[in-house]
Design an enzyme around this catalytic site. Sequence first.
Site, PDB file in Angstrom:
ATOM      1  N   HIS A   1       2.986  15.708  -2.878  1.00 21.29           N
ATOM      2  CA  HIS A   1       3.883  16.130  -1.797  1.00 21.29           C
ATOM      3  C   HIS A   1       5.346  15.868  -2.142  1.00 21.29           C
ATOM      4  CE1 HIS A   1       4.833  12.030  -0.450  1.00 21.29           C
ATOM      5  NE2 HIS A   1       3.555  11.741  -0.650  1.00 21.29           N
TER       6      HIS A   1
ATOM      7  N   LYS B   1      10.146  -2.180   1.074  1.00 27.77           N
ATOM      8  CA  LYS B   1       9.612  -2.907  -0.080  1.00 27.77           C
ATOM      9  C   LYS B   1      10.356  -4.219  -0.324  1.00 27.77           C
ATOM     10  CE  LYS B   1       7.563   1.272  -1.826  1.00 27.77           C
ATOM     11  NZ  LYS B   1       7.591   2.414  -2.737  1.00 27.77           N
TER      12      LYS B   1
ATOM     13  N   GLY C   1       1.371   4.831   2.844  1.00 26.95           N
ATOM     14  CA  GLY C   1      -0.083   4.840   3.000  1.00 26.95           C
ATOM     15  C   GLY C   1      -0.544   5.900   3.981  1.00 26.95           C
TER      16      GLY C   1
ATOM     17  N   ASN D   1      -1.381   8.431  -5.316  1.00 30.59           N
ATOM     18  CA  ASN D   1      -2.566   7.660  -5.707  1.00 30.59           C
ATOM     19  C   ASN D   1      -3.859   8.452  -5.602  1.00 30.59           C
ATOM     20  OD1 ASN D   1      -1.634   4.955  -6.531  1.00 30.59           O
ATOM     21  ND2 ASN D   1      -0.745   4.916  -4.485  1.00 30.59           N
TER      22      ASN D   1
ATOM     23  N   ASP E   1      -4.399   3.457   1.300  1.00 23.99           N
ATOM     24  CA  ASP E   1      -4.054   2.746   2.542  1.00 23.99           C
ATOM     25  C   ASP E   1      -3.416   1.402   2.175  1.00 23.99           C
ATOM     26  OD1 ASP E   1      -3.894   1.480   4.976  1.00 23.99           O
ATOM     27  OD2 ASP E   1      -6.002   1.767   5.516  1.00 23.99           O
ATOM     28  N   TYR E   2      -2.144   1.245   2.533  1.00 30.33           N
ATOM     29  CA  TYR E   2      -1.426   0.014   2.182  1.00 30.33           C
ATOM     30  C   TYR E   2      -1.602  -1.103   3.211  1.00 30.33           C
ATOM     31  CZ  TYR E   2       0.837   1.941  -1.935  1.00 30.33           C
ATOM     32  OH  TYR E   2       1.077   2.461  -3.184  1.00 30.33           O
TER      33      TYR E   2
ATOM     34  N   GLN F   1       9.326  14.716  -1.309  1.00 34.78           N
ATOM     35  CA  GLN F   1       9.849  13.445  -0.779  1.00 34.78           C
ATOM     36  C   GLN F   1       9.653  13.372   0.736  1.00 34.78           C
ATOM     37  OE1 GLN F   1      14.088  12.763   0.053  1.00 34.78           O
ATOM     38  NE2 GLN F   1      14.046  11.169  -1.513  1.00 34.78           N
TER      39      GLN F   1
ATOM     40  N   GLU G   1      -3.482   9.367   0.990  1.00 30.58           N
ATOM     41  CA  GLU G   1      -2.866   8.351   0.137  1.00 30.58           C
ATOM     42  C   GLU G   1      -3.635   7.032   0.235  1.00 30.58           C
ATOM     43  OE1 GLU G   1      -1.594   7.236  -2.349  1.00 30.58           O
ATOM     44  OE2 GLU G   1       0.569   7.575  -2.198  1.00 30.58           O
TER      45      GLU G   1
END
Length: 207
Positions: free
Chosen positions: A11, A100, A24, A161, A91-92, A13, A89
Amino acid sequence: MSERLLVLVRHGQSEWNLKNLFTGWKDPDLTELGVTEAKDAGRKLKEQGFAFDIAFTSVLIRAEHTLDLVLEELGQTGIPVRKDLALNERDYGDLAGLNKDEARKKWGEEQVLIWRRSYDVPPPGGESLKDTLARTLPYFVQEILPCVLRGECTLVAAHGNSLRALVMVLEKLSPEQILKRELATGAPVIYRLNADATVASKLDLAA
């Protein structure tokens, strides 16, 4: 027999990419740049003469929107599109929505780096890359790959990912190798496959 063609597009940005947030399964849309990247991907594929038979994407808006824009640019909005959370994506977990830098302050630089770059260590409440592959690979093998091997020109718009899972199996990469593989936003990667699903050729249309 038609060519066995598979095109992967990460995808464009997203709003959270821009803000440097862990995303995520959270669902931000594309930025203006992301929209431009998706349209550029469609234009590049049009220049290559692609006519897709089927497309796959996740259930997250940034991937769906990217796919819509690519197909609009191609003039191919009428093709079948399958959406599945198997292509979502990674999963965070508890990291999702955090900047971050904030995450590094909360857990420490070393721990956050382990969560981001290790193969099998998940963040709290989330998935490791290994977990993501375990979710994505069966879907690829059972749903996407048969279309390609039947000669259907196949497009997949998904995430860094989840696409790594597909790249890992296509290019027969080790966990260490796939961790180092970066996929640029909005950059199509074209695979031509042999009848046994091995890669005959690969073309990266980045930049």
